[in-house]
Write an enzyme that holds these catalytic residues in place. Structure first.
Site, PDB file in Angstrom:
ATOM      1  CG  ASP A 175      -2.213  -6.150  -5.287  1.00 38.36           C
ATOM      2  OD1 ASP A 175      -1.709  -6.930  -4.463  1.00 38.36           O
ATOM      3  OD2 ASP A 175      -2.708  -6.522  -6.371  1.00 38.36           O
ATOM      4  CB  SER A 176       1.770  -5.957  -2.805  1.00 38.40           C
ATOM      5  OG  SER A 176       2.780  -6.336  -1.903  1.00 38.40           O
ATOM      6  CB  ALA A 177       5.480  -7.134  -5.729  1.00 40.24           C
ATOM      7  CB  ILE A 200      -3.423  -1.038  -4.429  1.00 39.76           C
ATOM      8  CG1 ILE A 200      -4.391  -0.377  -5.406  1.00 39.76           C
ATOM      9  CG2 ILE A 200      -4.182  -1.584  -3.214  1.00 39.76           C
ATOM     10  CD1 ILE A 200      -5.388  -1.342  -6.048  1.00 39.76           C
ATOM     11  CG  HIS A 304       0.192  -5.943   2.408  1.00 39.08           C
ATOM     12  ND1 HIS A 304       0.713  -4.757   1.939  1.00 39.08           N
ATOM     13  CD2 HIS A 304       0.531  -6.890   1.494  1.00 39.08           C
ATOM     14  CE1 HIS A 304       1.355  -4.978   0.809  1.00 39.08           C
ATOM     15  NE2 HIS A 304       1.246  -6.262   0.511  1.00 39.08           N
TER      16      HIS A 304
END
Length: 332
Positions: A175-177, A200, A304
């Site tokens: 997820d994210s980074a 994600i 987020h």
């Protein structure tokens, strides 16, 4: 003993005084502070926890060393009652490449729940962080983890989990980074068989702002603001790079040939209230125009990192839906 206590107190006072005189050059409140002399502080905004899990979850969890020289390790989640060999999900945590850990309580809870409900093994990678280790260090750690995995079927000391793992069914996720890392690791793993990508809320950027980055209203304690995003990129990109560097903006320059991903099914999970929404939609559109197989999942009404940081009834519903989508994706 009294003399030692006085010495420790004096040392603490000196250290505090030195910290007060350091010049802060970058900061994300409560998460990271970088000083001009190179010192980095990361407050424990999220507690780190041990491997223990509730017995009723039916999952065994252990930490394992991937590479002792670079201190890469991973947290492994193994369902106790598996029927035959099950897939393996290699997961990369978020945190703007600069914060986060496989031992953070929010990831520990989410991934243990995911392993239990999906009946798959999950390897949560603790990679090196920027700014001490700027990109592509995290990508290198991901590749090293996959190469390490390929040796495990022949390692007798890992029989407790390797015998349950279908090494021909490996998926990359994050997820994210961490989704950015999964994407870039897949680009570098052409000789190896990966069965799919699960991205994600993937953390990408660019010099030009998208509509959602400029206008998406965010609550005061949002997991990702535009200012925080810019700071993460300044801290994590190679020296002299801007936000159109391929690590940040894979659409800006065709430096990396995405044709290498054509054989991979890709699922992109987007949060409707995330500042990254438009950038994630653009990623899907560009990949589809290149001929990639994309499954796009829109998580309505959440922002987020909702799956790890938000406990509201709506978020919990969306987490359940997200797990169902991931389970269906992997089981095809």
């Amino acid at each position: 003993m009294a003399a030692m206590t006085q010495y420790q107190t004096l040392n603490h006072q000196i250290s505090t005084k030195e910290s007060q005189h350091r010049v802060v050059i970058e900061e994300i409140d409560g998460l990271i502070r970088v000083y001009k002399d190179g010192h980095v502080e990361r407050p424990q905004i999220v507690p780190s926890v041990a491997c223990s899990l509730a017995p009723e979850l039916g999952v065994t969890c252990r930490d394992i060393v991937i590479d002792k020289y670079t201190n890469i390790w991973a947290r492994l989640y193994v369902p106790n009652d598996t029927q035959g060999k099950v897939p393996l999900l290699v997961y990369f945590h978020g945190g703007g490449f600069c914060v986060g850990s496989a031992s953070w309580s929010c990831y520990h809870e989410f991934l243990a729940n995911l392993a239990s409900k999906m009946n798959c093994l999950i390897l949560s990678v603790n990679y090196r962080l920027a700014p001490e280790n700027p990109l592509p260090a995290a990508y290198d750690d991901g590749v090293k983890t996959l190469l390490w995995l390929r040796q495990q079927p022949f390692n007798n000391s890992n029989e407790w989990w390797a015998n349950k793992c279908n090494f021909s069914r490996i998926f990359l996720a994050g997820d994210s980074a961490g989704a950015n890392i999964a994407y870039n690791v897949a680009l570098r793993l052409r000789p190896l068989d990966i069965n799919g990508l699960i991205l994600i809320q993937p953390f990408f950027g660019g010099e030009a702002r998208t509509h959602s980055e400029k206008y998406m209203a965010q609550p005061p304690r949002s997991a990702l603001t535009l200012a925080a995003s810019d700071t993460y990129w300044r801290l994590s990109l190679p020296t002299g790079a801007n936000r159109d560097h391929p690590c940040c903006n894979p659409m800006a320059k065709r430096v990396v040939k995405r044709e290498e991903l054509l054989h991979l099914p890709i699922m992109v999970c987007i949060s409707e209230m995330d500042i990254l929404k438009d950038r994630n939609l653009d990623l899907c559109a560009n990949l589809e125009s290149d001929g990639h197989r994309i499954e796009q999942v829109m998580c309505k009404g959440v922002g987020h990192a909702f799956q790890i940081l938000n406990k509201s009834p709506l978020s919990q519903t969306r987490v359940h839906e997200l797990i169902c989508h991931i389970k269906n994706f992997i089981s095809r």
